[in-house]
Design a protein around this motif. Structure first.
Motif, mmCIF file in Angstrom:
data_model
loop_
_atom_site.group_PDB
_atom_site.id
_atom_site.type_symbol
_atom_site.label_atom_id
_atom_site.label_comp_id
_atom_site.label_asym_id
_atom_site.label_seq_id
_atom_site.Cartn_x
_atom_site.Cartn_y
_atom_site.Cartn_z
ATOM 1 N N ARG A 217 4.720 51.967 43.467
ATOM 2 C CA ARG A 217 4.492 52.677 42.201
ATOM 3 C C ARG A 217 5.317 53.950 42.162
ATOM 4 N NH1 ARG A 217 -1.590 53.500 40.550
ATOM 5 N NH2 ARG A 217 -1.255 51.548 39.379
ATOM 6 N N VAL A 218 5.945 54.218 41.012
ATOM 7 C CA VAL A 218 6.733 55.430 40.786
ATOM 8 C C VAL A 218 6.181 56.137 39.559
ATOM 9 C CG1 VAL A 218 8.797 54.463 41.835
ATOM 10 C CG2 VAL A 218 8.453 54.231 39.395
ATOM 11 N N GLY A 219 6.381 57.445 39.515
ATOM 12 C CA GLY A 219 5.897 58.231 38.393
ATOM 13 C C GLY A 219 6.686 59.512 38.230
ATOM 14 N N ASP A 220 6.578 60.102 37.051
ATOM 15 C CA ASP A 220 7.258 61.358 36.713
ATOM 16 C C ASP A 220 6.208 62.342 36.239
ATOM 17 O OD1 ASP A 220 8.998 63.349 36.105
ATOM 18 O OD2 ASP A 220 10.009 62.318 34.461
ATOM 19 N N LEU A 221 6.130 63.506 36.905
ATOM 20 C CA LEU A 221 5.117 64.498 36.569
ATOM 21 C C LEU A 221 5.487 65.341 35.360
ATOM 22 C CD1 LEU A 221 4.166 65.734 40.167
ATOM 23 C CD2 LEU A 221 3.059 63.972 38.782
ATOM 24 N N ARG A 222 6.743 65.385 34.979
ATOM 25 C CA ARG A 222 7.173 66.214 33.848
ATOM 26 C C ARG A 222 7.134 65.411 32.558
ATOM 27 N NH1 ARG A 222 9.510 71.090 34.960
ATOM 28 N NH2 ARG A 222 10.115 71.470 37.125
ATOM 29 N N LYS A 223 7.019 66.161 31.450
ATOM 30 C CA LYS A 223 7.071 65.519 30.143
ATOM 31 C C LYS A 223 8.506 65.207 29.726
ATOM 32 C CE LYS A 223 2.758 67.414 28.270
ATOM 33 N NZ LYS A 223 2.135 68.189 27.163
ATOM 34 N N SER A 224 9.466 65.999 30.196
ATOM 35 C CA SER A 224 10.867 65.684 29.920
ATOM 36 C C SER A 224 11.249 64.432 30.685
ATOM 37 C CB SER A 224 11.770 66.850 30.333
ATOM 38 O OG SER A 224 11.623 67.137 31.711
ATOM 39 N N MET A 225 11.849 63.491 30.007
ATOM 40 C CA MET A 225 12.057 62.161 30.565
ATOM 41 C C MET A 225 13.350 62.071 31.367
ATOM 42 S SD MET A 225 10.849 59.792 27.384
ATOM 43 C CE MET A 225 11.305 58.358 28.359
ATOM 44 N N ILE A 226 13.442 61.009 32.142
ATOM 45 C CA ILE A 226 14.656 60.638 32.854
ATOM 46 C C ILE A 226 15.338 59.552 32.037
ATOM 47 C CG2 ILE A 226 15.631 59.710 34.965
ATOM 48 C CD1 ILE A 226 14.503 62.463 35.322
ATOM 49 N N ILE A 227 16.527 59.868 31.525
ATOM 50 C CA ILE A 227 17.245 58.940 30.649
ATOM 51 C C ILE A 227 17.998 57.923 31.510
ATOM 52 C CG2 ILE A 227 18.966 58.756 28.821
ATOM 53 C CD1 ILE A 227 18.331 61.645 28.083
ATOM 54 N N GLY A 228 17.891 56.656 31.114
ATOM 55 C CA GLY A 228 18.596 55.603 31.847
ATOM 56 C C GLY A 228 18.127 55.461 33.269
ATOM 57 N N ALA A 229 16.823 55.592 33.501
ATOM 58 C CA ALA A 229 16.298 55.485 34.861
ATOM 59 C C ALA A 229 16.495 54.067 35.398
ATOM 60 C CB ALA A 229 14.821 55.861 34.889
ATOM 61 N N ALA A 230 16.898 53.979 36.631
ATOM 62 C CA ALA A 230 17.132 52.686 37.295
ATOM 63 C C ALA A 230 16.571 52.756 38.709
ATOM 64 C CB ALA A 230 18.619 52.342 37.325
ATOM 65 N N VAL A 231 16.006 51.645 39.139
ATOM 66 C CA VAL A 231 15.392 51.563 40.464
ATOM 67 C C VAL A 231 16.125 50.510 41.284
ATOM 68 C CG1 VAL A 231 13.289 51.033 41.752
ATOM 69 C CG2 VAL A 231 13.143 52.304 39.619
ATOM 70 N N ARG A 232 16.473 50.877 42.504
ATOM 71 C CA ARG A 232 17.106 49.952 43.438
ATOM 72 C C ARG A 232 16.287 49.880 44.719
ATOM 73 N NH1 ARG A 232 21.601 51.349 45.613
ATOM 74 N NH2 ARG A 232 21.672 53.548 44.994
ATOM 75 N N LEU A 233 16.180 48.692 45.265
ATOM 76 C CA LEU A 233 15.471 48.469 46.527
ATOM 77 C C LEU A 233 16.447 47.930 47.554
ATOM 78 C CD1 LEU A 233 12.970 48.618 44.573
ATOM 79 C CD2 LEU A 233 11.862 46.973 46.087
ATOM 80 N N GLN A 234 16.331 48.441 48.763
ATOM 81 C CA GLN A 234 17.151 47.975 49.875
ATOM 82 C C GLN A 234 16.276 47.811 51.112
ATOM 83 O OE1 GLN A 234 20.506 50.549 50.585
ATOM 84 N NE2 GLN A 234 21.787 49.513 49.081
ATOM 85 N N VAL A 235 16.573 46.784 51.863
ATOM 86 C CA VAL A 235 15.918 46.555 53.146
ATOM 87 C C VAL A 235 16.913 46.892 54.250
ATOM 88 C CG1 VAL A 235 14.916 44.834 54.682
ATOM 89 C CG2 VAL A 235 14.341 44.817 52.253
ATOM 90 N N VAL A 236 16.525 47.807 55.111
ATOM 91 C CA VAL A 236 17.372 48.246 56.218
ATOM 92 C C VAL A 236 16.758 47.726 57.509
ATOM 93 C CG1 VAL A 236 18.321 50.225 57.450
ATOM 94 C CG2 VAL A 236 18.113 50.291 54.965
ATOM 95 N N ARG A 237 17.537 47.007 58.260
ATOM 96 C CA ARG A 237 17.059 46.466 59.519
ATOM 97 C C ARG A 237 18.234 46.291 60.479
ATOM 98 N NH1 ARG A 237 14.703 40.806 57.715
ATOM 99 N NH2 ARG A 237 13.832 40.957 59.816
ATOM 100 N N LYS A 238 17.898 46.141 61.740
ATOM 101 C CA LYS A 238 18.905 45.881 62.766
ATOM 102 C C LYS A 238 19.096 44.386 62.890
ATOM 103 C CE LYS A 238 19.923 46.751 67.646
ATOM 104 N NZ LYS A 238 19.427 47.358 68.905
ATOM 105 N N THR A 239 20.318 43.929 62.730
ATOM 106 C CA THR A 239 20.604 42.499 62.778
ATOM 107 C C THR A 239 21.738 42.234 63.767
ATOM 108 O OG1 THR A 239 22.154 42.679 60.932
ATOM 109 C CG2 THR A 239 19.863 42.128 60.407
ATOM 110 N N THR A 240 21.814 40.984 64.163
ATOM 111 C CA THR A 240 22.870 40.520 65.067
ATOM 112 C C THR A 240 23.526 39.298 64.449
ATOM 113 O OG1 THR A 240 21.619 41.313 66.984
ATOM 114 C CG2 THR A 240 23.418 39.775 67.402
ATOM 115 N N THR A 241 24.824 39.334 64.293
ATOM 116 C CA THR A 241 25.553 38.229 63.689
ATOM 117 C C THR A 241 25.658 37.063 64.673
ATOM 118 O OG1 THR A 241 27.679 39.111 64.447
ATOM 119 C CG2 THR A 241 26.864 39.851 62.305
ATOM 120 N N PRO A 242 25.988 35.851 64.185
ATOM 121 C CA PRO A 242 26.174 34.725 65.113
ATOM 122 C C PRO A 242 27.259 34.960 66.142
ATOM 123 C CG PRO A 242 25.933 33.942 62.859
ATOM 124 C CD PRO A 242 26.036 35.426 62.780
#
Length: 435
Positions: A217-242
């Protein structure tokens, strides 16, 4: 001949599976089909998180050989410094410029002979009333800050003094522009606006639209808005290639529900950002137990333009496996009161337990019956809890009734459920003969 007692549990499990009393996946064939799977449970290593809860990056830069690159971008370096270093540089810059031009004014007065004690009264000074280095320093401050007390002033006798005056004015304007611009940029930095963009303390995984979903959940405490708000999610983990290459910070982009609209959201009220765990998700093969043993970190990035200043801001947070609650859902916090929508931020991060399969999303897609069994089991437990609650209330009311308990029993005697008597065929024939 009776079977040996060692095979009795196996026969019992096989019989219960045939009668659909227990799911088939818990029978011996179902359990044997999983033996070839690799063990996925292991002791979790305490790994440092990549992004702190406040949004700061937990990264240290070491052994940077080309330090001169920072001096090529002085303005950005000054803005990135801490406030105490910025104020020290601000103060020292003005003091050094005043002292430098004070030395220039003292040299001009010395070259013109204005510092001679027995000076001829008929010769006019280059700068009036400049008789020492202290007076030259005071005149330098008056020129650069444009105070002009009127006691010390330049005359037209020395072209050198006029040139020094021009250079000091130009240098003063440049210093003022740089330093005041630096102070303004530090006070109007984008992360200041991000302080009022909040994220829930924990993330949850629950069933939404018959699919396992990762939600925060995300929220904005101010009444002035964020124009063009966009949310991105990333998963960061340690991996090993073949090939054996170890990638300590492997960043995997995760799609949200609004991916078709470039992840844009209308952040008027707190929103729940949902990621459906499908076959393209890095969480697709993780069950509840496997998630707790993994070392992944989910990063949430919120970007947008501040409505009042037009500056692009970015707020960040992250969730490690201990902060991801499996089988929970966020409680509603937006209500309508007197024709106005009200947001209760005291419940912003509150969650409730819901019926959720403990298996992975892959297993849920392969066996949809798991979800139905989980929901049926949850409904049954809910009905049992309601029965227990009603019986406890009934017992409490009977205890509190005191002397009226006998009256209540008499009044409720007519409402008792009649007992059902099951008769055998012989008893039924005897009753019919008597009739």
């Amino acid at each position: 001949m009776n079977q040996p007692p060692q095979c009795f549990p196996q026969c019992l499990v096989r019989m219960l599976a045939r009668k659909s009393i227990i799911p088939e996946e818990f029978s011996l064939p179902g359990l044997a089909s999983r033996i070839h799977r690799k063990p996925v449970f292991r002791d979790r290593v305490n790994k440092a998180r990549f992004i702190a809860k406040s949004g700061s990056c937990n990264l240290a830069h070491k052994n940077i050989r080309e330090q001169g690159r920072f001096l090529q971008d002085v303005f950005t370096t000054l803005v990135d410094l801490k406030w105490r270093f910025t104020l020290v540089i601000f103060t020292m810059t003005f003091l050094c410029s005043w002292l430098l031009f004070a030395m220039c004014w003292w040299l001009v007065a010395f070259a013109h002979g204005d510092l001679v004690p027995n000076r001829t009264s008929g010769i006019e000074q280059c700068v009036t009333n400049v008789k020492s280095f202290t007076s030259a320093f005071l005149f330098s401050i008056e020129v650069q800050v444009t105070i002009g007390f009127g006691h010390r002033m330049i005359t037209e006798q020395c072209p050198t003094a006029i040139a020094v005056l021009i250079f000091q004015n130009i240098a003063g304007l440049i210093i003022n522009a740089i330093m005041l611009g630096c102070i303004f940029m530090k006070t109007a930095q984008s992360h200041r606006r991000a302080e009022t963009l909040i994220f829930s303390r924990n993330a949850v995984i629950a069933v939404r639209n018959n699919r396992l979903c990762f939600m925060t959940r995300v929220g904005d405490l101010r009444k002035s808005m964020i124009i063009g708000a966009a949310v991105r999610l990333q998963v960061v983990r340690k991996t090993t290639t073949p090939e054996g290459e170890v990638i300590p910070i492997h960043q995997i982009d995760v799609q949200t529900e609004s991916a078709a609209a470039s992840n844009s959201i209308f952040l008027l009220a707190p929103l729940i950002i949902c990621h459906t765990i499908n076959k393209d998700s890095p969480l697709y093969d993780l069950s509840a137990m496997e998630l707790q043993c993994s070392d992944l970190e989910v990063i949430v990035i919120l970007e947008g333009v501040v409505e009042t200043t037009g500056i692009t801001t970015q707020a960040r947070t992250s969730y490690v496996t201990e902060e991801i609650q499996w089988g929970h859902r966020f409680v509603p916090i937006v209500t309508e009161e007197d024709g106005v929508y009200s947001v209760d931020y005291s419940k912003f991060g509150n969650t409730v337990k819901v019926a959720t399969p403990r298996c992975s999303a892959r297993e849920l897609d392969e066996k949809p019956s798991i979800l139905i069994q989980t929901l049926q089991k949850s409904e049954l437990s809910h009905q049992n809890s309601l029965r227990k609650r009603n019986s406890m209330r009934r017992n409490n009311s009977m205890r509190n009734g005191g002397g009226s308990s006998g009256t209540m029993r008499r009044n409720n005697s007519a409402l008792t459920v009649p007992k059902v008597q099951f008769l055998t065929p012989e008893a039924v024939g005897q009753n019919m003969a008597v009739t």
